[in-house]
Motif scaffolding. Structure first.
Motif, mmCIF file in Angstrom:
data_model
loop_
_atom_site.group_PDB
_atom_site.id
_atom_site.type_symbol
_atom_site.label_atom_id
_atom_site.label_comp_id
_atom_site.label_asym_id
_atom_site.label_seq_id
_atom_site.Cartn_x
_atom_site.Cartn_y
_atom_site.Cartn_z
ATOM 1 N N TYR A 61 23.240 -18.124 -8.466
ATOM 2 C CA TYR A 61 22.312 -17.006 -8.348
ATOM 3 C C TYR A 61 21.977 -16.996 -6.886
ATOM 4 O O TYR A 61 21.879 -15.919 -6.439
ATOM 5 N N PHE A 62 21.310 -18.076 -6.551
ATOM 6 C CA PHE A 62 20.756 -17.969 -5.199
ATOM 7 C C PHE A 62 21.612 -18.579 -4.081
ATOM 8 O O PHE A 62 21.541 -17.815 -3.029
ATOM 9 N N GLU A 63 22.823 -19.276 -4.398
ATOM 10 C CA GLU A 63 23.460 -20.159 -3.242
ATOM 11 C C GLU A 63 25.098 -19.745 -3.606
ATOM 12 O O GLU A 63 25.865 -20.236 -2.522
ATOM 13 N N GLY A 64 25.491 -18.980 -4.438
ATOM 14 C CA GLY A 64 26.805 -18.733 -4.701
ATOM 15 C C GLY A 64 27.469 -17.991 -3.747
ATOM 16 O O GLY A 64 26.654 -17.440 -2.856
ATOM 17 N N ASP A 65 28.831 -17.946 -3.452
ATOM 18 C CA ASP A 65 29.716 -17.185 -2.284
ATOM 19 C C ASP A 65 29.295 -15.753 -2.789
ATOM 20 O O ASP A 65 29.407 -15.598 -4.050
ATOM 21 N N ARG A 66 29.244 -14.874 -1.969
ATOM 22 C CA ARG A 66 29.119 -13.430 -2.128
ATOM 23 C C ARG A 66 30.605 -12.924 -3.156
ATOM 24 O O ARG A 66 31.613 -13.617 -2.394
ATOM 25 N N ALA A 67 30.299 -12.195 -3.836
ATOM 26 C CA ALA A 67 31.596 -11.765 -4.591
ATOM 27 C C ALA A 67 32.329 -10.572 -4.294
ATOM 28 O O ALA A 67 33.689 -10.834 -4.552
ATOM 29 N N GLY A 68 31.785 -9.795 -3.613
ATOM 30 C CA GLY A 68 32.417 -8.479 -3.297
ATOM 31 C C GLY A 68 32.692 -7.741 -4.625
ATOM 32 O O GLY A 68 32.309 -8.345 -5.922
ATOM 33 N N SER A 69 33.088 -6.605 -4.784
ATOM 34 C CA SER A 69 33.058 -5.856 -5.633
ATOM 35 C C SER A 69 34.162 -6.239 -6.796
ATOM 36 O O SER A 69 33.969 -6.089 -7.926
ATOM 37 N N ASP A 70 35.198 -6.811 -6.344
ATOM 38 C CA ASP A 70 36.169 -7.196 -7.390
ATOM 39 C C ASP A 70 36.711 -8.448 -7.072
ATOM 40 O O ASP A 70 38.085 -8.591 -6.904
ATOM 41 N N PRO A 71 36.249 -9.677 -7.448
ATOM 42 C CA PRO A 71 36.621 -10.850 -7.033
ATOM 43 C C PRO A 71 38.089 -11.320 -7.703
ATOM 44 O O PRO A 71 38.630 -12.093 -7.403
ATOM 45 N N TRP A 72 38.262 -10.808 -9.186
ATOM 46 C CA TRP A 72 39.105 -11.259 -9.819
ATOM 47 C C TRP A 72 40.433 -10.606 -9.878
ATOM 48 O O TRP A 72 41.436 -10.787 -10.519
ATOM 49 N N ASP A 73 40.316 -9.360 -8.945
ATOM 50 C CA ASP A 73 41.434 -8.502 -8.807
ATOM 51 C C ASP A 73 41.851 -7.968 -10.204
ATOM 52 O O ASP A 73 42.820 -8.022 -10.627
ATOM 53 N N ALA A 74 40.858 -7.293 -10.808
ATOM 54 C CA ALA A 74 40.963 -6.933 -12.358
ATOM 55 C C ALA A 74 41.220 -5.441 -12.291
ATOM 56 O O ALA A 74 41.274 -4.657 -11.173
ATOM 57 N N TRP A 75 41.312 -4.827 -13.534
ATOM 58 C CA TRP A 75 41.753 -3.405 -13.754
ATOM 59 C C TRP A 75 40.846 -2.532 -14.108
ATOM 60 O O TRP A 75 41.315 -1.299 -14.387
ATOM 61 N N THR A 76 39.679 -2.938 -14.683
ATOM 62 C CA THR A 76 38.845 -2.026 -15.488
ATOM 63 C C THR A 76 37.773 -1.442 -14.686
ATOM 64 O O THR A 76 37.381 -2.051 -13.466
ATOM 65 N N LEU A 77 37.082 -0.548 -15.189
ATOM 66 C CA LEU A 77 36.217 0.248 -14.462
ATOM 67 C C LEU A 77 35.227 -0.383 -13.772
ATOM 68 O O LEU A 77 34.664 -0.092 -12.704
ATOM 69 N N GLU A 78 34.371 -1.350 -14.478
ATOM 70 C CA GLU A 78 33.227 -1.832 -14.104
ATOM 71 C C GLU A 78 33.512 -2.579 -12.740
ATOM 72 O O GLU A 78 32.654 -2.691 -11.966
ATOM 73 N N TRP A 79 34.782 -3.023 -12.164
ATOM 74 C CA TRP A 79 35.204 -3.763 -11.039
ATOM 75 C C TRP A 79 35.241 -2.573 -9.748
ATOM 76 O O TRP A 79 35.386 -3.010 -8.819
ATOM 77 N N SER A 80 35.035 -1.529 -10.213
ATOM 78 C CA SER A 80 35.130 -0.343 -8.934
ATOM 79 C C SER A 80 33.661 -0.072 -8.507
ATOM 80 O O SER A 80 33.637 0.486 -7.430
ATOM 81 N N THR A 81 32.689 -0.563 -9.231
ATOM 82 C CA THR A 81 31.380 -0.558 -8.516
ATOM 83 C C THR A 81 30.953 -1.775 -7.779
ATOM 84 O O THR A 81 31.768 -2.534 -7.826
ATOM 85 N N GLU A 82 29.896 -1.598 -6.771
ATOM 86 C CA GLU A 82 29.568 -2.497 -6.071
ATOM 87 C C GLU A 82 28.942 -3.809 -7.112
ATOM 88 O O GLU A 82 28.771 -3.596 -8.164
ATOM 89 N N SER A 83 28.781 -4.960 -6.702
ATOM 90 C CA SER A 83 28.150 -5.928 -7.458
ATOM 91 C C SER A 83 26.932 -6.380 -6.656
ATOM 92 O O SER A 83 26.697 -6.979 -5.578
#
Ligand code: HEM
Ligand code: CU
Lengths: 174, 558
Positions: free
Chosen positions: B502-524
């Motif tokens: 939560y504090f130190e992890g790499d920034r994820a970006g909106s779609d780190p797994w290259d997934a297909w459902t709508l939740e990954w279209s939003t920011e993280s």
């Protein structure tokens, strides 16, 4: 609301099943056929209140405020008569017949089932009263039809449950 | 929209006083925050109930042990079971659904945000009330007035005569309160899915997760209500002197069992169906293939939902029912294995020929597949009434349901944690720690629960607080307890991983797994309003369509 009704229906089902399961299993009296009298008049009151609330909402939909308030008040009166009748019946059972929750299985399941229903009537009445007061204060309008539809749906449900309770307690149970 | 109008995001820029931020959390009606609250709450109680389990296992580590008294042991297994089912598993499941369902179906929030908050606080209050019982009566070391009647609280153990004081009241009231919370949440999920889908999101295009949440919510409504009704009757008995479950006055103890299991069996499906849901989202993404047989998966789930309402009395074979009843419940229980088997085949078929990437979420899903299979098979064994007469009520049974609850449900949810953590926090979880967690937990799980089958077969009953040496149980019980150490370590690594990432992890970006459902279209993490403009959906994999305009799914789907 349909979700809530499904949940409520499941709750009532369990109570009805328990009632039916325990019919005739009491070890000591008094027994239902000695003390229960079918409350036909009250039933008619409650069932006709389904009709009046329907008229009330229909009137509201057409923005006929006076008619709406009249039917609405009617509904409340009918519900109140029903509740009062139940209270009298309980008073009679407790003080004249000595039947309480503790007396026997019949007492336990009877007061639980009928009490659960009476509780729902009370909640409904409180809702109806709130609307009436708001209405008299001029705070209810045509735009609230949908919400009152939901309330009337609940009221119909309470009526429908009464049909089941009546059948189970006063017809089959005796 | 500027960040100034989003109080939650703003706290990153100019840190507001702690009290104010806490106040925001307590009064929030945002489905994402409530989802997080559910999950955090569940994790805290997971640790608590885990400690309760560890206490039991230390006691059973060796014959003639006297680490705790029999009374405390009774309280431990009751609290452990009740907490795990109602205040760990249910909140986890609700937390996932709360967070994800609106995002997945392209809605801005749940249908009734305030009911949502209210339901959460009811559930939270229930758990606090239950554990509050530790403070009463015979003091902390005697475990206070904690309930000691088992998680299914069989009558007449719960009657005033056998359970004086308030321990059983704590149990009843806590479950009644949280039961109302669950019903509220379920109604909310149901309404949200049915009424708030974004344009184009037909029922046939919803992610499987949403479909399975829908089934879960329906089951909650139909299963938890009977439990609430039975709780009310128990209260009538205990407070008003009623006789529902009072065998002395002609009341029946068996009817309590029926009422409890009418709730209890569907309940296990309330828990496992969301686990299926998580797996059905993760496996396709990490196999780089769309889910195999979508309509069949939906049909099988709904089918499971229906059948699960008619199998409850397989928990009552040992009570002695009529042969007809036994036959019915044996057959209906076995019938469930059919749609369940279909689902397993479909997951395998999804992986078949895919390019599988064994990231942490996928590892947990693979564990899920194996363990769910084994747990399901021992379930079918127990479903044969004569077999159940021998081993129901033994440690074999305990091993079976922990295989399903821990090995399948918890593994799947762990996978879900690693999968959606980047979305929720904006950071990636550490892969190294994740894999360490996986292996520790896998080893611990198998040590504990594989070994647990054996003393069961050798005749060790459940719920005994100690035993004689020399029955062939000793070594197995020691292994079982050693497994618990590994599981505990794994859990610590897990919680540590969440905090660290939560504090130190790499920034994820909106779609780190290259997934297909709508939740990954939003920011993280997603903004409070989820979607600036409601998305429009044309297929089951809306993001695939966006990323591959030359070869979109909607050309093939009809
Ligand atoms: C899908 C997730 C499942 C979960 C979470 C689960 C959980 C449980 C739990 C908690 C019990 C404990 C009963 C007790 O304490 O007495 C139990 C018992 C039982 N389970 Fe499962 N189970 C699952 C799947 C299955 C399946 C697929 C079958 C069969 C096809 C099955 C058959 C049984 C039977 C027959 C018993 C009763 C044994 C007895 O009480 O004597 N279960 N299960
Ligand atoms: Cu079951």
């Amino acid at each position: 609301m349909y979700g809530l009704i499904a949940a409520e229906a499941a709750i009532f089902t369990i109570f009805v099943v328990a009632y039916l399961f325990y019919v005739g299993k009491s070890l000591v009296g008094p027994l239902p056929n000695e003390v229960l009298h079918a409350p036909v008049f009250l039933t008619i009151c409650l069932l006709s209140s389904s009709l009046t609330i329907h008229r009330a909402v229909a009137a509201l939909r057409r923005a006929r405020m006076r008619t709406f308030e009249l039917w609405w008040a009617f509904t409340i009166a009918l519900g109140a008569v029903f509740l009062g009748g139940t209270a009298r019946e309980w008073h009679h059972l407790i003080y004249d017949q000595g039947l309480t929750v503790r007396t026997n299985l019949f007492g336990t399941s009877y007061y639980s089932l009928v009490g659960l229903h009476a509780f729902h009537v009370t909640v409904g009445l409180l809702g109806l009263l709130t609307v009436l007061l708001l209405g008299l204060g001029g705070r209810v309008g045509q735009e609230h039809t949908e919400r009152l539809d939901v309330l009337s749906l609940y009221w119909h449900f309470v009526d429908a449950v009464w049909i089941v309770v009546f059948t189970v307690v006063y017809v089959i149970g005796r | 929209m500027t960040t100034a109008s989003i109080p939650w995001m703003q706290s990153d820029v100019a840190r507001r006083p702690l009290v104010e931020r806490l106040h925001d959390w307590v009064t929030t009606v945002d489905h994402k925050r409530l989802g997080i609250l559910y999950v955090v709450y569940a994790l805290v109680l997971l640790v608590v109930a885990g400690i309760e389990a560890a206490i039991m296992r230390i006691q059973l580590m060796a014959p003639h042990n006297d680490f705790v008294s029999p009374q405390v042991f009774n309280r431990m297994f009751t609290m452990h079971g009740t907490t795990m089912i109602f205040f760990v598993a249910m909140p986890l499941v609700f937390g996932f659904a709360n967070y994800l369902v609106p995002l997945m179906i392209g809605a801005r929030d749940m249908a009734f945000p305030r009911l949502n908050a209210f339901s959460f606080w009811l559930t939270a209050f229930g758990g606090v009330l239950l554990h509050f019982s530790f403070l009463g009566g015979s003091g902390l070391y005697g475990a206070g007035t904690a309930p000691d009647v088992g998680w299914f609280a069989y009558a007449p153990l719960t009657a005033k005569t056998f359970s004086p004081g308030h321990s059983t009241d704590y149990w009843t009231l806590a479950l009644l309160v949280s039961g109302f919370g669950s019903i509220g949440t379920a109604i909310n999920i149901l309404t949200t899915i049915l009424c708030l889908r974004c344009p184009g999101m037909t029922l046939g295009r919803m992610p499987l997760f949403a479909w399975l949440s829908l089934t879960m919510a329906g089951l909650v409504i139909l299963a938890v209500s009977p439990l609430s009704a039975a709780q009310m009757m128990l209260l009538v008995d205990r407070y008003l002197g009623g006789h529902f479950f009072d065998t002395q006055a002609g009341g029946s103890a068996v009817i309590w069992m029926h009422f409890f299991w009418v709730f209890g069996h569907p309940e296990v499906y309330v828990l496992v169906i969301p686990a299926f849901a998580v797996v059905s989202e993760i496996i396709p993404v990490f196999s780089r293939k769309p889910i195999f047989g979508y309509p069949v998966m939906v049909a099988a789930t709904v089918c499971i939902g229906f059948i699960s309402m008619s199998v409850w009395a397989h928990h009552m074979f040992t009570v002695g029912m009529s042969p007809a009843a036994n036959g019915f419940f044996v057959l209906s229980t076995m019938a469930i294995a059919v749609p369940t088997g279909i689902k397993i085949f479909n997951w395998l078929a999804t992986m078949w020929g895919g390019t599988i990437q064994f990231r942490t979420p996928m590892l947990f899903c693979t564990g899920f597949l194996f363990q769910f299979l084994i747990g399901g098979l021992t379930g079918v064994m127990l479903a044969c009434a004569p077999f159940d007469w021998q081993l129901g009520g033994s440690y074999f049974l305990v091993a079976h349901f922990h295989y399903v609850i821990v090995g399948a449900i918890l593994f799947a949810l762990f996978g879900g944690f690693y999968y959606w953590f980047p979305k929720v926090s904006g950071r990636m979880c550490s892969e190294t720690l994740g894999k360490l967690h996986f292996w520790l937990f896998l080893i611990g799980f198998h040590l504990t629960f594989d070994c647990m089958h054996v003393p069961g077969i050798l005749g060790m009953p459940r719920r005994i607080y100690t035993y004689e040496p020399g029955r062939g149980w000793d070594a197995w019980n020691l292994w079982v307890t050693i497994g618990v150490v590994f599981q505990g370590l794994g859990t610590l690594v897990f919680v540590g991983n969440l905090v660290w990432s939560y504090f130190e992890g790499d920034r994820a970006g909106s779609d780190p797994w290259d997934a297909w459902t709508l939740e990954w279209s939003t920011e993280s993490p997603p903004p409070v309003y989820n979607f600036a403009a409601l998305p429009v959906v044309r297929s089951r994999r809306p993001l695939w369509d966006l990323k591959h305009p030359e070869d979109p799914d909607w050309k093939y789907e009809q």
